[in-house]
Structure formats: C-alpha cells, structure tokens
Design a protein around this motif. Structure first.
Motif, PDB file in Angstrom:
ATOM      1  N   ASN A   1       7.666 -43.088  25.268  1.00  0.00           N
ATOM      2  CA  ASN A   1       8.315 -43.976  24.309  1.00  0.00           C
ATOM      3  C   ASN A   1       7.641 -43.945  22.946  1.00  0.00           C
ATOM      4  O   ASN A   1       8.309 -43.898  21.917  1.00  0.00           O
ATOM      5  N   ALA A   2       6.315 -43.963  22.925  1.00  0.00           N
ATOM      6  CA  ALA A   2       5.602 -44.027  21.645  1.00  0.00           C
ATOM      7  C   ALA A   2       5.851 -42.772  20.807  1.00  0.00           C
ATOM      8  O   ALA A   2       5.971 -42.854  19.579  1.00  0.00           O
ATOM      9  N   GLN A   3       5.955 -41.627  21.474  1.00  0.00           N
ATOM     10  CA  GLN A   3       6.211 -40.376  20.760  1.00  0.00           C
ATOM     11  C   GLN A   3       7.693 -40.106  20.591  1.00  0.00           C
ATOM     12  O   GLN A   3       8.076 -39.118  19.969  1.00  0.00           O
ATOM     13  N   LYS A   4       8.527 -40.958  21.192  1.00  0.00           N
ATOM     14  CA  LYS A   4       9.985 -40.795  21.133  1.00  0.00           C
ATOM     15  C   LYS A   4      10.397 -39.415  21.638  1.00  0.00           C
ATOM     16  O   LYS A   4      11.059 -38.636  20.931  1.00  0.00           O
ATOM     17  N   MET A   5       9.961 -39.141  22.842  1.00  0.00           N
ATOM     18  CA  MET A   5      10.261 -37.864  23.480  1.00  0.00           C
ATOM     19  C   MET A   5      10.803 -38.096  24.887  1.00  0.00           C
ATOM     20  O   MET A   5      10.366 -39.005  25.599  1.00  0.00           O
ATOM     21  N   VAL A   6      11.744 -37.269  25.273  1.00  0.00           N
ATOM     22  CA  VAL A   6      12.218 -37.202  26.649  1.00  0.00           C
ATOM     23  C   VAL A   6      12.103 -35.763  27.107  1.00  0.00           C
ATOM     24  O   VAL A   6      12.390 -34.840  26.329  1.00  0.00           O
ATOM     25  N   TYR A   7      11.672 -35.582  28.342  1.00  0.00           N
ATOM     26  CA  TYR A   7      11.421 -34.242  28.863  1.00  0.00           C
ATOM     27  C   TYR A   7      12.265 -33.988  30.108  1.00  0.00           C
ATOM     28  O   TYR A   7      12.637 -34.906  30.824  1.00  0.00           O
ATOM     29  N   LEU A   8      12.509 -32.723  30.346  1.00  0.00           N
ATOM     30  CA  LEU A   8      13.147 -32.304  31.585  1.00  0.00           C
ATOM     31  C   LEU A   8      12.343 -31.133  32.132  1.00  0.00           C
ATOM     32  O   LEU A   8      12.391 -30.034  31.592  1.00  0.00           O
ATOM     33  N   GLN A   9      11.549 -31.410  33.146  1.00  0.00           N
ATOM     34  CA  GLN A   9      10.783 -30.370  33.817  1.00  0.00           C
ATOM     35  C   GLN A   9      11.662 -29.761  34.893  1.00  0.00           C
ATOM     36  O   GLN A   9      12.063 -30.442  35.835  1.00  0.00           O
ATOM     37  N   MET A  10      11.928 -28.482  34.745  1.00  0.00           N
ATOM     38  CA  MET A  10      12.816 -27.786  35.670  1.00  0.00           C
ATOM     39  C   MET A  10      12.016 -26.793  36.491  1.00  0.00           C
ATOM     40  O   MET A  10      11.334 -25.921  35.933  1.00  0.00           O
ATOM     41  N   SER A  11      12.097 -26.916  37.794  1.00  0.00           N
ATOM     42  CA  SER A  11      11.373 -26.038  38.704  1.00  0.00           C
ATOM     43  C   SER A  11      12.351 -25.448  39.711  1.00  0.00           C
ATOM     44  O   SER A  11      13.474 -25.923  39.857  1.00  0.00           O
ATOM     45  N   GLN A  12      11.876 -24.450  40.430  1.00  0.00           N
ATOM     46  CA  GLN A  12      12.715 -23.770  41.433  1.00  0.00           C
ATOM     47  C   GLN A  12      14.071 -23.414  40.833  1.00  0.00           C
ATOM     48  O   GLN A  12      15.122 -23.653  41.440  1.00  0.00           O
ATOM     49  N   LEU A  13      14.025 -22.842  39.649  1.00  0.00           N
ATOM     50  CA  LEU A  13      15.247 -22.542  38.929  1.00  0.00           C
ATOM     51  C   LEU A  13      16.096 -21.525  39.672  1.00  0.00           C
ATOM     52  O   LEU A  13      15.588 -20.611  40.326  1.00  0.00           O
ATOM     53  N   LYS A  14      17.394 -21.713  39.516  1.00  0.00           N
ATOM     54  CA  LYS A  14      18.378 -20.812  40.116  1.00  0.00           C
ATOM     55  C   LYS A  14      19.253 -20.236  39.007  1.00  0.00           C
ATOM     56  O   LYS A  14      19.399 -20.857  37.944  1.00  0.00           O
ATOM     57  N   PRO A  15      19.857 -19.088  39.232  1.00  0.00           N
ATOM     58  CA  PRO A  15      20.754 -18.533  38.203  1.00  0.00           C
ATOM     59  C   PRO A  15      21.854 -19.519  37.803  1.00  0.00           C
ATOM     60  O   PRO A  15      22.265 -19.545  36.641  1.00  0.00           O
ATOM     61  N   GLU A  16      22.286 -20.339  38.750  1.00  0.00           N
ATOM     62  CA  GLU A  16      23.333 -21.327  38.453  1.00  0.00           C
ATOM     63  C   GLU A  16      22.860 -22.420  37.499  1.00  0.00           C
ATOM     64  O   GLU A  16      23.661 -23.196  36.985  1.00  0.00           O
ATOM     65  N   ASP A  17      21.568 -22.501  37.246  1.00  0.00           N
ATOM     66  CA  ASP A  17      21.044 -23.480  36.291  1.00  0.00           C
ATOM     67  C   ASP A  17      21.191 -23.009  34.845  1.00  0.00           C
ATOM     68  O   ASP A  17      20.915 -23.772  33.911  1.00  0.00           O
ATOM     69  N   SER A  18      21.607 -21.788  34.661  1.00  0.00           N
ATOM     70  CA  SER A  18      21.746 -21.234  33.314  1.00  0.00           C
ATOM     71  C   SER A  18      22.829 -21.981  32.532  1.00  0.00           C
ATOM     72  O   SER A  18      23.829 -22.426  33.107  1.00  0.00           O
TER      73      SER A  18
END
Length: 125
Positions: A74-91
């Motif tokens: 919140n203080a840095q005004k950032m939101v993250y999305l850590q993506m693991s075990q990626l699949k081709p369908e995640d493209s």
C-alpha cells in the motif's frame, strides 16, 4: 483520476515463473479493488485475480489458483502478480485494473473503472 502502469512481462518456459507489477497513482481511498486480467489473441479478456486494498480480501480464478499469487504494498502503491508453474495457456496480454465502486463482481470487465496499458506474457518452449 487513477493511473495504472504494468511492468514485468516477458517470456518464460513452461513451468517457469514471472512477476508482474502494477504501479497505481491517484486517489485510492475507500473500497478500492485492483484486479489482474489477461487476454489471449482472439479471446475475451478474462479475470485472473483481484485484491481489495483495505480489507486484503483476495480472489483467484480457479485456473490459476495455487500457481499465481497476488499481493500489494500500500505505501508504495504497488500490486504484484507472482506467476509460477506457467503454462502456454497463460500467454497473453496482462492488464491491471482498478475499481472504486465497493463490492463488485470482480470477474466482470465492466466492474472496473481504470485500466493499464497491458504487458505481454509469452510462455513457450
């Protein structure tokens, strides 16, 4: 006016990881919701995950549950999305979106009031 800027996209191999960031600015008081969506070529934009900035409630699409993690600073005004075990369908192009209407159907594109420009994610071998 809220402005959203995504970064962190790129290429990864199946099974790999990527971390997306969304920097938001503007008045984010109240029941603020930030969501991640993705859109593959020829397909509709679909919800991936969302987080409420004040209550910390988090929701995931079933397809990414257990593989992706949404978080915020919140203080840095950032939101993250850590993506693991990626699949081709995640493209696809990943978008950060903001809603300030309180409790809304988080999966619906129409629930959001502001969007970032998107960042490309490509998963292939």
């Amino acid at each position: 006016v809220v402005r959203l800027v995504e970064s962190g996209g790129g290429s990864a191999q199946p099974g790999g990881s990527l971390r997306l960031s969304c920097a938001y600015s503007g008045n984010t008081g109240g029941s603020y919701l930030l969501g991640w969506f993705r859109q593959a070529p020829g397909k509709e934009r679909e919800a991936v995950a969302c987080i409420y900035l004040q209550s910390d409630q988090i929701f995931y699409d079933d397809y990414v549950k257990g593989r992706f993690i949404i978080s915020k600073h919140n203080a840095q005004k950032m939101v993250y999305l850590q993506m693991s075990q990626l699949k081709p369908e995640d493209s696809g192009v990943y978008y950060c979106a903001a809603s300030w209407r309180g409790w809304v159907p988080w999966r619906k594109v129409d629930s959001y009031d502001a969007w970032g420009q998107g960042t490309q994610v490509t998963v292939s071998s």
